[in-house]
Design a protein around this motif. Structure first.
Motif, PDB file in Angstrom:
ATOM      1  N   ALA A   1      13.081   9.442  -1.286  1.00  0.00           N
ATOM      2  CA  ALA A   1      12.026   8.570  -0.742  1.00  0.00           C
ATOM      3  C   ALA A   1      12.597   7.272  -0.157  1.00  0.00           C
ATOM      4  O   ALA A   1      11.931   6.607   0.646  1.00  0.00           O
ATOM      5  CB  ALA A   1      11.019   8.239  -1.838  1.00  0.00           C
TER       6      ALA A   1
ATOM      7  N   GLU B   1       0.837  -1.216   0.000  1.00  0.00           N
ATOM      8  CA  GLU B   1       0.000   0.000   0.000  1.00  0.00           C
ATOM      9  C   GLU B   1       0.866   1.259   0.000  1.00  0.00           C
ATOM     10  O   GLU B   1       0.637   2.186  -0.769  1.00  0.00           O
ATOM     11  CB  GLU B   1      -0.874   0.018   1.255  1.00  0.00           C
ATOM     12  N   PHE B   2       1.867   1.244   0.886  1.00  0.00           N
ATOM     13  CA  PHE B   2       2.777   2.386   1.023  1.00  0.00           C
ATOM     14  C   PHE B   2       3.582   2.560  -0.272  1.00  0.00           C
ATOM     15  O   PHE B   2       3.680   3.655  -0.824  1.00  0.00           O
ATOM     16  CB  PHE B   2       3.700   2.126   2.218  1.00  0.00           C
TER      17      PHE B   2
ATOM     18  N   TYR C   1      12.473   6.442   3.657  1.00  0.00           N
ATOM     19  CA  TYR C   1      11.113   6.243   4.183  1.00  0.00           C
ATOM     20  C   TYR C   1      10.589   4.853   3.825  1.00  0.00           C
ATOM     21  O   TYR C   1       9.918   4.204   4.624  1.00  0.00           O
ATOM     22  CB  TYR C   1      10.177   7.332   3.644  1.00  0.00           C
TER      23      TYR C   1
ATOM     24  N   ARG D   1       9.975  -1.356   9.959  1.00  0.00           N
ATOM     25  CA  ARG D   1       8.874  -1.309  10.926  1.00  0.00           C
ATOM     26  C   ARG D   1       8.164  -2.657  11.042  1.00  0.00           C
ATOM     27  O   ARG D   1       7.638  -3.011  12.081  1.00  0.00           O
ATOM     28  CB  ARG D   1       7.841  -0.295  10.411  1.00  0.00           C
ATOM     29  N   ARG D   2       8.116  -3.381   9.918  1.00  0.00           N
ATOM     30  CA  ARG D   2       7.358  -4.638   9.892  1.00  0.00           C
ATOM     31  C   ARG D   2       8.263  -5.854  10.040  1.00  0.00           C
ATOM     32  O   ARG D   2       7.841  -6.978   9.808  1.00  0.00           O
ATOM     33  CB  ARG D   2       6.605  -4.758   8.566  1.00  0.00           C
TER      34      ARG D   2
ATOM     35  N   ARG E   1      12.406   2.450   5.996  1.00  0.00           N
ATOM     36  CA  ARG E   1      11.888   2.502   7.364  1.00  0.00           C
ATOM     37  C   ARG E   1      10.581   1.719   7.472  1.00  0.00           C
ATOM     38  O   ARG E   1      10.329   1.042   8.459  1.00  0.00           O
ATOM     39  CB  ARG E   1      11.676   3.953   7.784  1.00  0.00           C
TER      40      ARG E   1
END
Lengths: 111, 211
Positions: free
Chosen positions: B56, B20-21, B59, B66-67, B62
């Motif tokens: 980008a 999604e991101f 990000y 995070r996951r 990251r």
């Protein structure tokens, strides 16, 4: 219920989402935020902020149908949740409170 | 419609961010690229895209981090180990073949030269190191299809750490330029990883078109 705290960029992004209404998606939000703050935010920075706001429950998102102009990818549209609207009202109240008592506009520093 | 630079797009798509991101970022970049191509011309728009891709990258990385689960860390360690061992074997094989060929051709002076790595000029070492790193990065990316660039980057970092430790411990008076090797290696593995990502992106495109 306690409203989650928001940082400066988060608040700017929340306000952009509120202003853009039904047209609030990454590109439009980034343009709005960059134009108003006069800073060139990267796409990644804006999406990371949007993601954080969504995790805090201040925003929700849905995706549109894929669009050819985006290389067949969908747009991710954002809207404020009730908690998001509360956070904005709270931020406005705090801003007005801290500015209260500053009787006249601040004069620019002499050069 | 102006198409994004394939390598930059494949690079961003291979950083392991959630779909999604990733799609939101890539979609916005593609949409703005089309607008900028109309205003500023295609070349300027593509340069802008490459700059934004670099901005980008942290990000998207990251979001991948995070996951990250313990299982992912174990898988990544396996990828680094396998590609490192594979790379060493490949390097030794190339050297053995070079020695064999030179020996058969009667070029014994060149054979002695290869046998003493200290006498090989640093530039040759760097060139060989970057080619080896590119091959290693390609293999690591191939072994880590979920986030190919992360696989290549992890190999580059581990390889660099091993290299710097070896130089510091084994060489009494190391040439200061030798400490550039980690940079060369990491850039090499990232390039190899990006080439793999681009190749697999093209393959996906071919399959989508066929389907």
């Amino acid at each position: 219920m306690k409203t989650p705290s928001v940082g400066a960029l988060e608040l700017t992004v929340l306000l952009a989402v509120a202003r853009l209404g039904d047209d609030a998606y990454g590109l439009a939000i980034r343009r709005d935020v960059s134009a108003r703050t006069e800073r060139d935010y990267s796409v990644g920075a804006v999406y990371a902020t949007l993601q954080r706001l969504e995790d805090k429950g201040l925003l929700r998102s849905h995706t549109t149908d894929p669009l050819p102009v985006r290389g067949g990818r969908a747009r991710r549209m954002f809207e404020l949740t009730a908690a998001g609207r509360r956070a904005l009202r709270e931020a406005q109240r705090v801003a007005e409170s801290v500015w209260a008592g500053v009787g006249r506009p601040l004069r620019p520093e002499p050069i | 419609m102006t198409h994004p630079p394939r390598l930059a797009e494949a690079f961003l798509a291979s950083l392991g961010a959630h779909s999604e991101f990733r799609d939101a970022v890539l979609g916005d970049l593609a949409e703005e690229l089309a607008l900028r191509a109309e205003w500023d011309g295609v070349r300027a728009a593509r340069r802008w895209y490459c700059r934004e891709a670099i901005r980008a990258t942290p990000y998207l990385l990251r979001d991948w981090a995070r996951r990250l689960s313990m299982r992912d860390v174990r898988a990544l360690a396996g990828v680094v180990l396998t590609s490192y061992v594979f790379m060493l074997m490949l390097t030794l094989t190339v050297l053995a073949v070079a020695r064999g060929v030179l020996g058969a051709a009667g070029l014994s002076s060149a054979l002695e030269w290869i046998a003493q790595p200290d006498r090989i000029p640093l530039a040759v070492n760097f060139a060989f190191g970057s080619v080896a790193a590119m091959v290693g990065g390609y293999i690591a990316a191939w072994l880590h299809p979920r986030a190919p660039i992360v696989g290549a980057l992890a190999l580059g970092v581990v390889w660099s750490l091993v290299g710097v430790t070896a130089i510091a411990l084994l060489e009494r008076t190391p040439n200061p330029w030798t400490y550039l090797m980690p940079f060369v290696v990491t850039m090499g593995t990232l390039t190899g990883g990006a080439l793999r990502a681009r190749a697999s992106a093209s393959w996906d495109q071919i399959q989508r078109n066929a389907g």
